[in-house]
Motif scaffolding. Sequence first.
Motif, PDB file in Angstrom:
ATOM      1  N   VAL A 110       1.793 -85.880 -29.385  1.00  0.00           N
ATOM      2  CA  VAL A 110       0.402 -86.334 -30.034  1.00  0.00           C
ATOM      3  C   VAL A 110       0.228 -85.768 -31.432  1.00  0.00           C
ATOM      4  O   VAL A 110      -0.174 -86.531 -32.059  1.00  0.00           O
ATOM      5  CB  VAL A 110      -0.492 -85.760 -28.814  1.00  0.00           C
ATOM      6  N   VAL A 111       0.827 -84.613 -31.578  1.00  0.00           N
ATOM      7  CA  VAL A 111       0.473 -84.033 -32.800  1.00  0.00           C
ATOM      8  C   VAL A 111       1.104 -84.624 -33.974  1.00  0.00           C
ATOM      9  O   VAL A 111       0.839 -85.030 -35.041  1.00  0.00           O
ATOM     10  CB  VAL A 111       0.571 -82.347 -32.711  1.00  0.00           C
ATOM     11  N   LEU A 113       4.039 -86.943 -33.457  1.00  0.00           N
ATOM     12  CA  LEU A 113       4.398 -88.480 -33.314  1.00  0.00           C
ATOM     13  C   LEU A 113       3.156 -89.238 -33.276  1.00  0.00           C
ATOM     14  O   LEU A 113       3.291 -90.675 -33.291  1.00  0.00           O
ATOM     15  CB  LEU A 113       5.539 -88.693 -32.304  1.00  0.00           C
ATOM     16  N   LYS A 114       1.994 -88.741 -33.208  1.00  0.00           N
ATOM     17  CA  LYS A 114       0.985 -89.408 -33.000  1.00  0.00           C
ATOM     18  C   LYS A 114       0.697 -90.362 -31.946  1.00  0.00           C
ATOM     19  O   LYS A 114       0.321 -91.696 -31.950  1.00  0.00           O
ATOM     20  CB  LYS A 114       0.499 -90.272 -34.494  1.00  0.00           C
ATOM     21  N   GLU A 115       1.253 -89.904 -30.809  1.00  0.00           N
ATOM     22  CA  GLU A 115       1.533 -90.735 -29.558  1.00  0.00           C
ATOM     23  C   GLU A 115       0.153 -90.516 -28.920  1.00  0.00           C
ATOM     24  O   GLU A 115      -0.446 -89.406 -29.047  1.00  0.00           O
ATOM     25  CB  GLU A 115       2.496 -90.342 -28.579  1.00  0.00           C
ATOM     26  N   PRO A 116      -0.498 -91.617 -28.382  1.00  0.00           N
ATOM     27  CA  PRO A 116      -1.668 -91.605 -27.763  1.00  0.00           C
ATOM     28  C   PRO A 116      -1.646 -90.720 -26.508  1.00  0.00           C
ATOM     29  O   PRO A 116      -0.624 -90.734 -25.716  1.00  0.00           O
ATOM     30  CB  PRO A 116      -2.058 -92.974 -27.428  1.00  0.00           C
TER      31      PRO A 116
END
Length: 137
Positions: A110-111, A113-116
């Motif tokens: 999340v932090v 790779l900006k994955e939801p």
Amino acid sequence: MWWIYALLSALFAALTAIFAKIGIKGVDTDLATAIRTVVILLLAWAIAIFKGSTETIGGLTKTNWIFLILSGCATGLSWICYFKALQLGKVSQVAPVDKLSVAIAIVLAVVFLKEPLSLKQAAGAALIIGGSLVLIF
């Protein structure tokens, strides 16, 4: 199809813990990790050669190389710590706590790779963290 490989990975990881616990009795854990690494190295290269995957090695970018090397370093350090933990603790405690890596991976994805993050993933990570804390304390 991904979940079949994920379940097989979990099965082999469980077997790794059992086999390692038996194999490290009276053995220096760094030596045990080195032996295990050689076996993995040979197996991985044999599979890559058999499948013809080595033909694409020339197409790897600098970024591919850097992050694959960093991943290898992280894996090696993880194994060294895992073997030492197995030597000092019970498989029934060490293996589940080691799976705290799943929750950490979710947070890092999340932090960095900006994955939801879905509610289901957040709940699963929270349960893993909670379970690890129960086993530690």
